[in-house]
Design an enzyme around this catalytic site. Sequence first.
Site, PDB file in Angstrom:
ATOM      1  N   LYS A  22       1.034   8.141 -11.388  1.00  0.00           N
ATOM      2  CA  LYS A  22       2.345   7.563 -11.046  1.00  0.00           C
ATOM      3  C   LYS A  22       2.718   6.485 -12.062  1.00  0.00           C
ATOM      4  O   LYS A  22       3.831   6.451 -12.577  1.00  0.00           O
ATOM      5  CB  LYS A  22       2.280   6.962  -9.664  1.00  0.00           C
ATOM      6  CG  LYS A  22       3.368   5.938  -9.364  1.00  0.00           C
ATOM      7  CD  LYS A  22       3.296   5.358  -7.979  1.00  0.00           C
ATOM      8  CE  LYS A  22       2.407   4.165  -7.859  1.00  0.00           C
ATOM      9  NZ  LYS A  22       3.011   2.869  -8.254  1.00  0.00           N
ATOM     10  N   ASN A  23       1.759   5.620 -12.392  1.00  0.00           N
ATOM     11  CA  ASN A  23       2.080   4.467 -13.242  1.00  0.00           C
ATOM     12  C   ASN A  23       2.169   4.815 -14.718  1.00  0.00           C
ATOM     13  O   ASN A  23       2.587   3.983 -15.526  1.00  0.00           O
ATOM     14  CB  ASN A  23       1.072   3.335 -13.009  1.00  0.00           C
ATOM     15  CG  ASN A  23       1.272   2.696 -11.640  1.00  0.00           C
ATOM     16  OD1 ASN A  23       2.262   2.999 -10.960  1.00  0.00           O
ATOM     17  ND2 ASN A  23       0.338   1.877 -11.225  1.00  0.00           N
ATOM     18  N   CYS A 116       7.521  -8.231  -3.603  1.00  0.00           N
ATOM     19  CA  CYS A 116       7.046  -7.145  -2.743  1.00  0.00           C
ATOM     20  C   CYS A 116       5.900  -7.734  -1.934  1.00  0.00           C
ATOM     21  O   CYS A 116       5.550  -8.888  -2.069  1.00  0.00           O
ATOM     22  CB  CYS A 116       6.620  -5.947  -3.575  1.00  0.00           C
ATOM     23  SG  CYS A 116       5.050  -6.177  -4.367  1.00  0.00           S
ATOM     24  N   ARG A 121       6.041 -11.191  -7.944  1.00  0.00           N
ATOM     25  CA  ARG A 121       6.277 -10.192  -8.995  1.00  0.00           C
ATOM     26  C   ARG A 121       7.429 -10.581  -9.929  1.00  0.00           C
ATOM     27  O   ARG A 121       8.426  -9.899 -10.045  1.00  0.00           O
ATOM     28  CB  ARG A 121       6.539  -8.812  -8.388  1.00  0.00           C
ATOM     29  CG  ARG A 121       5.572  -8.347  -7.339  1.00  0.00           C
ATOM     30  CD  ARG A 121       4.180  -8.044  -7.858  1.00  0.00           C
ATOM     31  NE  ARG A 121       4.091  -6.921  -8.745  1.00  0.00           N
ATOM     32  CZ  ARG A 121       3.960  -5.652  -8.344  1.00  0.00           C
ATOM     33  NH1 ARG A 121       3.983  -5.377  -7.080  1.00  0.00           N
ATOM     34  NH2 ARG A 121       3.853  -4.675  -9.228  1.00  0.00           N
ATOM     35  N   ASP A 307      -5.731  -2.555  -8.586  1.00  0.00           N
ATOM     36  CA  ASP A 307      -5.277  -1.460  -7.719  1.00  0.00           C
ATOM     37  C   ASP A 307      -6.427  -0.757  -7.008  1.00  0.00           C
ATOM     38  O   ASP A 307      -6.189   0.112  -6.183  1.00  0.00           O
ATOM     39  CB  ASP A 307      -4.474  -0.432  -8.523  1.00  0.00           C
ATOM     40  CG  ASP A 307      -3.153  -1.001  -8.979  1.00  0.00           C
ATOM     41  OD1 ASP A 307      -2.490  -0.376  -9.822  1.00  0.00           O
ATOM     42  OD2 ASP A 307      -2.785  -2.101  -8.515  1.00  0.00           O
ATOM     43  N   ARG A 399       4.273   6.566  -1.413  1.00  0.00           N
ATOM     44  CA  ARG A 399       4.841   6.118  -2.691  1.00  0.00           C
ATOM     45  C   ARG A 399       3.951   6.535  -3.850  1.00  0.00           C
ATOM     46  O   ARG A 399       4.427   6.742  -4.963  1.00  0.00           O
ATOM     47  CB  ARG A 399       4.977   4.581  -2.704  1.00  0.00           C
ATOM     48  CG  ARG A 399       5.914   4.061  -1.650  1.00  0.00           C
ATOM     49  CD  ARG A 399       6.126   2.586  -1.827  1.00  0.00           C
ATOM     50  NE  ARG A 399       6.500   2.269  -3.205  1.00  0.00           N
ATOM     51  CZ  ARG A 399       6.915   1.068  -3.588  1.00  0.00           C
ATOM     52  NH1 ARG A 399       6.986   0.093  -2.700  1.00  0.00           N
ATOM     53  NH2 ARG A 399       7.236   0.837  -4.835  1.00  0.00           N
TER      54      ARG A 399
HETATM   55  C1  EPZ Z   1       1.690  -2.805 -12.810  1.00  0.00           C
HETATM   56  O1  EPZ Z   1       2.550  -3.694 -12.140  1.00  0.00           O
HETATM   57  C2  EPZ Z   1       1.384  -1.674 -11.828  1.00  0.00           C
HETATM   58  N1  EPZ Z   1       2.637  -1.000 -11.485  1.00  0.00           N
HETATM   59  C3  EPZ Z   1       0.734  -2.241 -10.572  1.00  0.00           C
HETATM   60  O2  EPZ Z   1       0.393  -1.145  -9.732  1.00  0.00           O
HETATM   61  C4  EPZ Z   1      -0.551  -2.959 -10.987  1.00  0.00           C
HETATM   62  O3  EPZ Z   1      -1.130  -3.548  -9.838  1.00  0.00           O
HETATM   63  C5  EPZ Z   1      -0.227  -4.038 -12.022  1.00  0.00           C
HETATM   64  O4  EPZ Z   1       0.453  -3.454 -13.150  1.00  0.00           O
HETATM   65  C6  EPZ Z   1      -1.476  -4.720 -12.546  1.00  0.00           C
HETATM   66  O5  EPZ Z   1      -2.337  -3.765 -13.094  1.00  0.00           O
HETATM   67  C7  EPZ Z   1       3.162  -0.110 -12.358  1.00  0.00           C
HETATM   68  O6  EPZ Z   1       2.610   0.153 -13.419  1.00  0.00           O
HETATM   69  C8  EPZ Z   1       4.424   0.559 -11.940  1.00  0.00           C
HETATM   70  P1  EPZ Z   1       2.017  -6.980 -14.233  1.00  0.00           P
HETATM   71  P2  EPZ Z   1       3.310  -4.851 -12.974  1.00  0.00           P
HETATM   72  O7  EPZ Z   1       3.338  -7.251 -14.839  1.00  0.00           O
HETATM   73  O8  EPZ Z   1       3.573  -4.381 -14.345  1.00  0.00           O
HETATM   74  C9  EPZ Z   1       2.505 -11.618 -13.579  1.00  0.00           C
HETATM   75  C10 EPZ Z   1       0.359   0.121  -7.772  1.00  0.00           C
HETATM   76  O9  EPZ Z   1      -0.328  -0.066  -6.769  1.00  0.00           O
HETATM   77  N2  EPZ Z   1       3.792 -11.474 -14.276  1.00  0.00           N
HETATM   78  O10 EPZ Z   1       0.916  -6.448 -15.108  1.00  0.00           O
HETATM   79  O11 EPZ Z   1       4.443  -5.307 -12.154  1.00  0.00           O
HETATM   80  C11 EPZ Z   1       2.508 -10.916 -12.233  1.00  0.00           C
HETATM   81  O12 EPZ Z   1       3.052 -11.744 -11.231  1.00  0.00           O
HETATM   82  C12 EPZ Z   1       1.043  -1.051  -8.454  1.00  0.00           C
HETATM   83  O13 EPZ Z   1       0.516   1.227  -8.342  1.00  0.00           O
HETATM   84  C13 EPZ Z   1       4.545 -12.625 -14.543  1.00  0.00           C
HETATM   85  O14 EPZ Z   1       4.165 -13.737 -14.192  1.00  0.00           O
HETATM   86  O15 EPZ Z   1       2.203  -5.971 -13.022  1.00  0.00           O
HETATM   87  C14 EPZ Z   1       1.030 -10.638 -12.006  1.00  0.00           C
HETATM   88  O16 EPZ Z   1       0.418 -11.812 -11.493  1.00  0.00           O
HETATM   89  C15 EPZ Z   1       0.934  -2.304  -7.617  1.00  0.00           C
HETATM   90  N3  EPZ Z   1       5.738 -12.485 -15.192  1.00  0.00           N
HETATM   91  C16 EPZ Z   1       0.494 -10.406 -13.419  1.00  0.00           C
HETATM   92  O17 EPZ Z   1       1.483 -10.950 -14.323  1.00  0.00           O
HETATM   93  C17 EPZ Z   1       6.206 -11.265 -15.616  1.00  0.00           C
HETATM   94  O18 EPZ Z   1       7.293 -11.193 -16.223  1.00  0.00           O
HETATM   95  C18 EPZ Z   1       0.318  -8.926 -13.765  1.00  0.00           C
HETATM   96  O19 EPZ Z   1       1.532  -8.290 -13.448  1.00  0.00           O
HETATM   97  C19 EPZ Z   1       5.425 -10.115 -15.335  1.00  0.00           C
HETATM   98  C20 EPZ Z   1       4.215 -10.244 -14.679  1.00  0.00           C
END
Ligand code: EPZ
Length: 420
Positions: A22-23, A116, A121, A307, A399
């Site tokens: 999915k990702n 979420c 996020r 995850d 999802r």
């Molecule tokens: C991706 O989310 C995945 N989703 C998530 O999977 C996964 O848990 C996550 O990466 C971490 O591996 C998809 O790929 C669609 P991040 P993402 O930006 O990109 C902070 C699932 O279960 N951050 O890597 O949204 C954020 O708050 C989902 O399939 C900022 O502060 O995660 C977090 O603490 C859940 N500012 C950390 O970075 C930003 O602009 C990592 O988030 C962006 C992120």
Amino acid sequence: MDYLQIQGPTKLSGTVTISGAKNAALPLITLTLLAHNPVTLTNTPEVADIKTLLKLLENLGATQTLENHVLTLDTSSVHHTMANYDIVKTMRASILVLGPLLARFGHCEVSLPGGCAIGQRPIDLHLKALEQMGAIITIHAGYVHASAPQGLQGSHIVFDKITVTGTANIVMAAALAHGKTVLTNCAKEPEVVQLCEILRDSGIDIQGIGSSELTIIGTGGKTIDMVDFEIIPDRIEAGTYLCAAAITNSTVTLENVRHDHLNAVTAKLEQMGCRIDVTDTTMTLHPAKELKHVHIITQEYPAFPTDMQAQFLALAIFAQGTSIIEERLFENRFMHVSELQRLGADIMLNGHTATVSGGTPLFGADVMATDLRASSALVLAAMASEGTTNVHRIYHLDRGYENLEQKLRALGANIQRLKE
Ligand code: EPZ
């Protein structure tokens, strides 16, 4: 609403085929916004998040067909650039249209995704990077308004934090920017690697694939001739089924899986006493005689994935001794704990750390899914609990897990989907 009814304890056996990731599919779908040709994506998982994103692209004017895991997408007729709230609010990964729309059209309006269940996020890192590339970004009435009338300019961007979709968004924006972009402190997840490989195979000069520093020479606004491709297997779905085998003390084989994407997960399962045999496309888990306690710390790839945290927390309940689970990425990713406690689990939460006292038997109860991966943890625990468990609000599961109950039933689980 549907719910899952699971009778435990159960044993599993046989082989399960892992679906496409999915990702990986989500950014690859938005990548087609940079293409002037129709693109075919095979091994596309038919899960709710994919269908949501495809609906968004259709609203923008794209045409698509998805049948039997083959997705054909044509974005040449995209004429809208507004990703509206009613879709984005249901799936925050919709933010992945921001980079491509801005790069291709020079302007776009994308609803703020909102938080979420697992955390706030934010998308500040996405926006900061685009501003550094010359975009003018304003936030108004819940929307990101982005414009770059002269196109985006290549820049050297250092991410303050490693962000998976942030890296994907900026890689896609940089592909059509003017000049060279260097991205430092990038995400290295396999899903990001595949995105970069597809761009490379589509004629984009991109160096450093798989490392934390990427160098991309943009086309200066010209759209790309995008190649067709097969989406990589879902490493998190695979890890979930490995945990299903381990928690039910069963031997199960996974087909269509990339074991090299699961090294951190395999290492932890082996530390707990399981044995895993691998080939190029399969993994077979042989259960532990007695599961040993474990210490999990979630971090960015290639370290242990957040995850898989909920699934291992469920598994730790059945291990001997005390396990420690530390969630380092998200601020609220322990909502499965209170539901697991309803089954009888002995878990103590202290901020970002869960302490699990293993060995207490679980008994079936009604529990509620709260987010995608927490839901799968409840299903795993239910299969190893005594009696009937009803998992409610399983739209969360739908999802990201394709045919979960069918796949588990085929392995021997006593599980069925019922209507509330
Ligand atoms: C991706 O989310 C995945 N989703 C998530 O999977 C996964 O848990 C996550 O990466 C971490 O591996 C998809 O790929 C669609 P991040 P993402 O930006 O990109 C902070 C699932 O279960 N951050 O890597 O949204 C954020 O708050 C989902 O399939 C900022 O502060 O995660 C977090 O603490 C859940 N500012 C950390 O970075 C930003 O602009 C990592 O988030 C962006 C992120």
